[in-house]
Design a protein around this motif. Structure first.
Motif, PDB file in Angstrom:
ATOM      1  N   THR A  58       0.796  -1.228   0.000  1.00  0.00           N
ATOM      2  CA  THR A  58       0.000   0.000   0.000  1.00  0.00           C
ATOM      3  C   THR A  58       0.830   1.279   0.000  1.00  0.00           C
ATOM      4  OG1 THR A  58      -0.133   0.080   2.414  1.00  0.00           O
ATOM      5  CG2 THR A  58      -1.854  -1.159   1.252  1.00  0.00           C
ATOM      6  N   GLY A  59       2.112   1.185   0.301  1.00  0.00           N
ATOM      7  CA  GLY A  59       2.956   2.376   0.334  1.00  0.00           C
ATOM      8  C   GLY A  59       2.977   3.080   1.678  1.00  0.00           C
ATOM      9  N   LYS A  60       2.212   2.589   2.639  1.00  0.00           N
ATOM     10  CA  LYS A  60       2.228   3.162   3.985  1.00  0.00           C
ATOM     11  C   LYS A  60       1.871   2.081   4.993  1.00  0.00           C
ATOM     12  CE  LYS A  60      -2.445   4.769   4.653  1.00  0.00           C
ATOM     13  NZ  LYS A  60      -3.135   5.743   5.432  1.00  0.00           N
ATOM     14  N   TYR A  61       2.113   2.371   6.251  1.00  0.00           N
ATOM     15  CA  TYR A  61       1.793   1.431   7.323  1.00  0.00           C
ATOM     16  C   TYR A  61       0.310   1.546   7.679  1.00  0.00           C
ATOM     17  CZ  TYR A  61       6.801   0.821   7.868  1.00  0.00           C
ATOM     18  OH  TYR A  61       8.120   0.535   7.648  1.00  0.00           O
ATOM     19  N   PRO A  62      -0.260   0.504   8.287  1.00  0.00           N
ATOM     20  CA  PRO A  62      -1.686   0.591   8.658  1.00  0.00           C
ATOM     21  C   PRO A  62      -1.909   1.630   9.754  1.00  0.00           C
ATOM     22  CG  PRO A  62      -0.705  -1.397   9.570  1.00  0.00           C
ATOM     23  CD  PRO A  62       0.322  -0.790   8.673  1.00  0.00           C
ATOM     24  N   ASP A  63      -3.124   2.173   9.787  1.00  0.00           N
ATOM     25  CA  ASP A  63      -3.468   3.152  10.816  1.00  0.00           C
ATOM     26  C   ASP A  63      -3.682   2.485  12.177  1.00  0.00           C
ATOM     27  OD1 ASP A  63      -3.390   5.288   9.028  1.00  0.00           O
ATOM     28  OD2 ASP A  63      -5.436   4.883   8.375  1.00  0.00           O
ATOM     29  N   ARG A  64      -4.181   1.263  12.147  1.00  0.00           N
ATOM     30  CA  ARG A  64      -4.423   0.500  13.367  1.00  0.00           C
ATOM     31  C   ARG A  64      -3.945  -0.930  13.140  1.00  0.00           C
ATOM     32  NH1 ARG A  64      -9.289  -0.915  13.413  1.00  0.00           N
ATOM     33  NH2 ARG A  64      -9.950  -0.152  11.416  1.00  0.00           N
ATOM     34  N   LEU A  65      -3.666  -1.614  14.217  1.00  0.00           N
ATOM     35  CA  LEU A  65      -3.234  -3.007  14.127  1.00  0.00           C
ATOM     36  C   LEU A  65      -4.342  -3.899  13.569  1.00  0.00           C
ATOM     37  CD1 LEU A  65      -0.640  -4.516  14.801  1.00  0.00           C
ATOM     38  CD2 LEU A  65      -1.570  -4.994  17.055  1.00  0.00           C
ATOM     39  N   GLU A  66      -5.592  -3.533  13.834  1.00  0.00           N
ATOM     40  CA  GLU A  66      -6.729  -4.331  13.380  1.00  0.00           C
ATOM     41  C   GLU A  66      -6.853  -4.352  11.853  1.00  0.00           C
ATOM     42  OE1 GLU A  66      -6.899  -1.972  15.734  1.00  0.00           O
ATOM     43  OE2 GLU A  66      -7.342  -3.121  17.530  1.00  0.00           O
ATOM     44  N   VAL A  67      -6.281  -3.361  11.176  1.00  0.00           N
ATOM     45  CA  VAL A  67      -6.342  -3.310   9.706  1.00  0.00           C
ATOM     46  C   VAL A  67      -5.645  -4.522   9.105  1.00  0.00           C
ATOM     47  CG1 VAL A  67      -5.611  -1.976   7.690  1.00  0.00           C
ATOM     48  CG2 VAL A  67      -6.546  -0.801   9.680  1.00  0.00           C
ATOM     49  N   LEU A  68      -4.591  -5.004   9.768  1.00  0.00           N
ATOM     50  CA  LEU A  68      -3.897  -6.191   9.261  1.00  0.00           C
ATOM     51  C   LEU A  68      -4.819  -7.412   9.251  1.00  0.00           C
ATOM     52  CD1 LEU A  68      -0.438  -5.823  11.020  1.00  0.00           C
ATOM     53  CD2 LEU A  68      -0.988  -5.341   8.639  1.00  0.00           C
ATOM     54  N   VAL A  69      -5.737  -7.482  10.188  1.00  0.00           N
ATOM     55  CA  VAL A  69      -6.698  -8.586  10.225  1.00  0.00           C
ATOM     56  C   VAL A  69      -7.792  -8.352   9.193  1.00  0.00           C
ATOM     57  CG1 VAL A  69      -8.342  -9.842  11.671  1.00  0.00           C
ATOM     58  CG2 VAL A  69      -6.196  -9.015  12.657  1.00  0.00           C
ATOM     59  N   GLU A  70      -8.276  -7.108   9.110  1.00  0.00           N
ATOM     60  CA  GLU A  70      -9.334  -6.791   8.157  1.00  0.00           C
ATOM     61  C   GLU A  70      -8.897  -7.034   6.720  1.00  0.00           C
ATOM     62  OE1 GLU A  70     -10.211  -2.744   9.074  1.00  0.00           O
ATOM     63  OE2 GLU A  70     -11.028  -3.231  11.057  1.00  0.00           O
ATOM     64  N   LYS A  71      -7.644  -6.738   6.405  1.00  0.00           N
ATOM     65  CA  LYS A  71      -7.114  -6.918   5.047  1.00  0.00           C
ATOM     66  C   LYS A  71      -6.487  -8.299   4.843  1.00  0.00           C
ATOM     67  CE  LYS A  71      -7.847  -2.600   3.801  1.00  0.00           C
ATOM     68  NZ  LYS A  71      -8.611  -2.165   2.685  1.00  0.00           N
ATOM     69  N   ARG A  72      -6.617  -9.153   5.847  1.00  0.00           N
ATOM     70  CA  ARG A  72      -6.159 -10.543   5.792  1.00  0.00           C
ATOM     71  C   ARG A  72      -4.649 -10.714   5.694  1.00  0.00           C
ATOM     72  NH1 ARG A  72     -10.619 -14.383   4.208  1.00  0.00           N
ATOM     73  NH2 ARG A  72     -12.471 -13.094   4.282  1.00  0.00           N
ATOM     74  N   TYR A  73      -3.912  -9.808   6.273  1.00  0.00           N
ATOM     75  CA  TYR A  73      -2.474 -10.004   6.404  1.00  0.00           C
ATOM     76  C   TYR A  73      -2.179 -10.885   7.613  1.00  0.00           C
ATOM     77  CZ  TYR A  73      -1.528  -6.538   2.831  1.00  0.00           C
ATOM     78  OH  TYR A  73      -1.457  -5.863   1.640  1.00  0.00           O
ATOM     79  N   LEU A  74      -3.090 -10.865   8.587  1.00  0.00           N
ATOM     80  CA  LEU A  74      -3.029 -11.744   9.758  1.00  0.00           C
ATOM     81  C   LEU A  74      -4.406 -12.381   9.942  1.00  0.00           C
ATOM     82  CD1 LEU A  74      -1.210  -9.463  12.379  1.00  0.00           C
ATOM     83  CD2 LEU A  74      -0.221 -11.396  11.160  1.00  0.00           C
ATOM     84  N   LYS A  75      -4.443 -13.586  10.486  1.00  0.00           N
ATOM     85  CA  LYS A  75      -5.736 -14.243  10.746  1.00  0.00           C
ATOM     86  C   LYS A  75      -6.425 -13.649  11.955  1.00  0.00           C
ATOM     87  CE  LYS A  75      -4.920 -18.587   8.515  1.00  0.00           C
ATOM     88  NZ  LYS A  75      -5.350 -19.946   8.446  1.00  0.00           N
ATOM     89  N   SER A  76      -5.647 -13.231  12.944  1.00  0.00           N
ATOM     90  CA  SER A  76      -6.204 -12.611  14.146  1.00  0.00           C
ATOM     91  C   SER A  76      -5.149 -11.696  14.749  1.00  0.00           C
ATOM     92  CB  SER A  76      -6.634 -13.673  15.166  1.00  0.00           C
ATOM     93  OG  SER A  76      -5.501 -14.387  15.614  1.00  0.00           O
ATOM     94  N   LEU A  77      -5.587 -10.866  15.666  1.00  0.00           N
ATOM     95  CA  LEU A  77      -4.637 -10.000  16.344  1.00  0.00           C
ATOM     96  C   LEU A  77      -3.613 -10.859  17.082  1.00  0.00           C
ATOM     97  CD1 LEU A  77      -6.890  -7.204  17.863  1.00  0.00           C
ATOM     98  CD2 LEU A  77      -5.265  -7.003  15.999  1.00  0.00           C
ATOM     99  N   PRO A  78      -2.366 -10.440  17.104  1.00  0.00           N
ATOM    100  CA  PRO A  78      -1.349 -11.250  17.779  1.00  0.00           C
ATOM    101  C   PRO A  78      -1.628 -11.346  19.272  1.00  0.00           C
ATOM    102  CG  PRO A  78      -0.451  -9.128  17.138  1.00  0.00           C
ATOM    103  CD  PRO A  78      -1.815  -9.210  16.531  1.00  0.00           C
ATOM    104  N   TYR A  79      -1.271 -12.486  19.839  1.00  0.00           N
ATOM    105  CA  TYR A  79      -1.477 -12.755  21.263  1.00  0.00           C
ATOM    106  C   TYR A  79      -0.140 -12.652  21.984  1.00  0.00           C
ATOM    107  CZ  TYR A  79      -2.724 -15.296  25.509  1.00  0.00           C
ATOM    108  OH  TYR A  79      -2.928 -15.652  26.805  1.00  0.00           O
ATOM    109  N   ASP A  80      -0.129 -11.947  23.091  1.00  0.00           N
ATOM    110  CA  ASP A  80       1.064 -11.834  23.926  1.00  0.00           C
ATOM    111  C   ASP A  80       0.919 -12.827  25.075  1.00  0.00           C
ATOM    112  OD1 ASP A  80       3.151 -11.180  25.574  1.00  0.00           O
ATOM    113  OD2 ASP A  80       2.825  -9.023  25.486  1.00  0.00           O
ATOM    114  N   PRO A  81       1.622 -13.963  25.025  1.00  0.00           N
ATOM    115  CA  PRO A  81       1.449 -14.971  26.061  1.00  0.00           C
ATOM    116  C   PRO A  81       2.029 -14.570  27.411  1.00  0.00           C
ATOM    117  CG  PRO A  81       3.161 -15.645  24.553  1.00  0.00           C
ATOM    118  CD  PRO A  81       2.556 -14.396  23.984  1.00  0.00           C
ATOM    119  N   VAL A  82       2.927 -13.609  27.431  1.00  0.00           N
ATOM    120  CA  VAL A  82       3.511 -13.180  28.697  1.00  0.00           C
ATOM    121  C   VAL A  82       2.512 -12.314  29.469  1.00  0.00           C
ATOM    122  CG1 VAL A  82       5.419 -11.945  29.776  1.00  0.00           C
ATOM    123  CG2 VAL A  82       5.839 -13.357  27.771  1.00  0.00           C
ATOM    124  N   SER A  83       1.888 -11.349  28.777  1.00  0.00           N
ATOM    125  CA  SER A  83       0.885 -10.513  29.440  1.00  0.00           C
ATOM    126  C   SER A  83      -0.519 -11.129  29.339  1.00  0.00           C
ATOM    127  CB  SER A  83       0.866  -9.105  28.841  1.00  0.00           C
ATOM    128  OG  SER A  83       0.402  -9.146  27.509  1.00  0.00           O
TER     129      SER A  83
END
Length: 122
Positions: A58-83
């Motif tokens: 796209t030429g720029k970074y996403p505005d929110r982390l959720e955009v990566l899920v909406e555009k199917r770059y990730l299946k779900s938001l990443p999980y932090d197992p430590v926190s």
């Protein structure tokens, strides 16, 4: 005639079991922490790779982390197992607002990893 164990025999067996547990328990908990850190590192690497691919497309970074899920770059938001959360990430924006909103992310977990580095610096 009763055929059973005496109190002394039961105490000896319990003492042996307790000794074995004191040897095994620290190794068990250490391996759990090591596994959580390995999953955290993998999730960070996968998400950072998705951020780079999104920018390449796209030429720029996403505005929110959720955009990566909406555009199917990730299946779900990443999980932090430590926190133990999906929304405790520290978002690092790019140097200018025109480039998007999420340049990088770090763990929001408190404390340090097994190697001594703070989780927020990963």
């Amino acid at each position: 005639m009763w055929r059973g164990f005496t109190l002394i025999e039961l105490i000896v067996v319990m003492a042996i079991v307790a000794l074995l547990l004191t040897l095994a328990a620290p190794r068990y908990f250490h391996s759990i922490e090591r596994s959580k850190e390995a999953v955290l590192r993998a999730n960070l690497a996968t998400t950072r790779d998705a951020l780079d691919k999104f920018r390449g497309d796209t030429g720029k970074y996403p505005d929110r982390l959720e955009v990566l899920v909406e555009k199917r770059y990730l299946k779900s938001l990443p999980y932090d197992p430590v926190s133990e959360s999906r929304d405790g990430w520290i978002i690092v924006p790019p140097d200018s607002a025109e480039k998007g909103g999420v340049f990088d992310l770090h763990s929001g977990a408190e404390g340090n990893g097994l190697d001594g580095t703070p989780y927020k610096d990963w």
